[in-house]
Design a protein around this motif. Structure first.
Motif: not given
Length: 261
Positions: A12, A59, A66, A68, A71-73, A80
């Motif tokens: 992450a 972003h 933030q 990720f 590669g995905r936010r 989370t």
């Protein structure tokens, strides 16, 4: 444990504010949550306001941290938690937890004090201390912001609605009665004060909840609480009434005086 195993080896990336004058607490919580969930964390610090603003613009986000994953936010701390299948507390949700915790702590404190004095945690004095300690702590919570308390109190207290200054007097009166009852002193003052405010409070809560069927928040642990007005709220007033009657009868010699033990 199963979540940690399932996520083992996964990575992450987090971007969070770490400045000389401010470290984002949600960033710290997010890093800890990810690590405890089995993630290897690539931790990027945003060390200046300019760097933070540039990151938000890049972003198209309004807050940090933030996170990720692949590669995905994912989003911030609450996002989370949802991503990891954990519950997210609703700050507006009503709960009896503050009152339950308060009563548990005052009960344990009363038993500890009784044990220190007599070697026995379960005495009449411990019961008296439990109620009087609870009154003192409840008053303390109200007095942290008496203005906010008074505003919430005016929603349902019958006397305060007729005489607004009573909403400001109430927490001081409750605290005074509780302190005097802890000491077992000036019973002639503590008993009528506790009996009066307890009775008015009990009648007010009963009318608002069980007769008018209103859904309100209770001011019992302060004006910013999410404790719903109901039976638990009524307990505070019933405890004061019971304590006043008990100590009044004790002062008259009708029943044993716990504070004399």
């Amino acid at each position: 444990m199963s979540t940690v195993v399932a996520n083992a080896g996964k990575k992450a990336v987090i971007h969070r504010m770490v400045m000389p004058s401010h470290t984002c607490p949600y960033g710290l919580k997010a890093v800890d949550l990810l690590k405890r969930s089995g993630y290897e964390v690539e931790d990027h610090h945003l060390t200046t306001r300019e760097e933070t603003d540039a990151f938000k613009t890049e972003h198209d986000v309004k807050t940090t941290p933030q996170v990720f994953v692949d590669g995905r936010r994912i989003g911030g701390y609450d996002d989370t938690r949802r991503f990891l299948g954990k519950t997210v507390v609703d700050p507006k949700a009503t709960t009896y937890r503050p009152v339950a915790v308060l009563f548990a702590m005052t009960a344990l404190t009363a038993m500890a004090a009784s044990f220190a004095v007599s070697g026995n945690p379960l005495t009449l004095r411990a019961l008296e201390w439990f109620i009087s300690f609870s009154m003192v702590v409840l008053a303390l919570l109200k007095l942290q912001n008496v203005e906010t308390f008074a505003t919430m109190f005016l929603n349902y207290d019958l006397l305060a609605k007729r005489w607004v200054p009573y909403s400001y007097i109430y927490p001081y009166a409750e605290g005074l009665a509780g302190i005097l009852m802890v000491a077992g002193a000036l019973t002639w003052l503590s008993v009528p004060v506790a009996l009066f405010i307890g009775t008015v409070g009990a009648v007010s809560v009963f009318k608002a909840v069980y007769i008018d069927r209103r859904e309100l928040k209770c001011a019992c642990v302060g004006g910013s609480s999410n404790v719903p007005l109901g039976f638990v709220s009524l307990t505070e007033n019933l405890m004061m009434i019971a304590m006043a009657v008990w100590m009044g009868l004790s002062a008259l010699g009708i029943i044993p005086a716990g504070h004399a033990m």
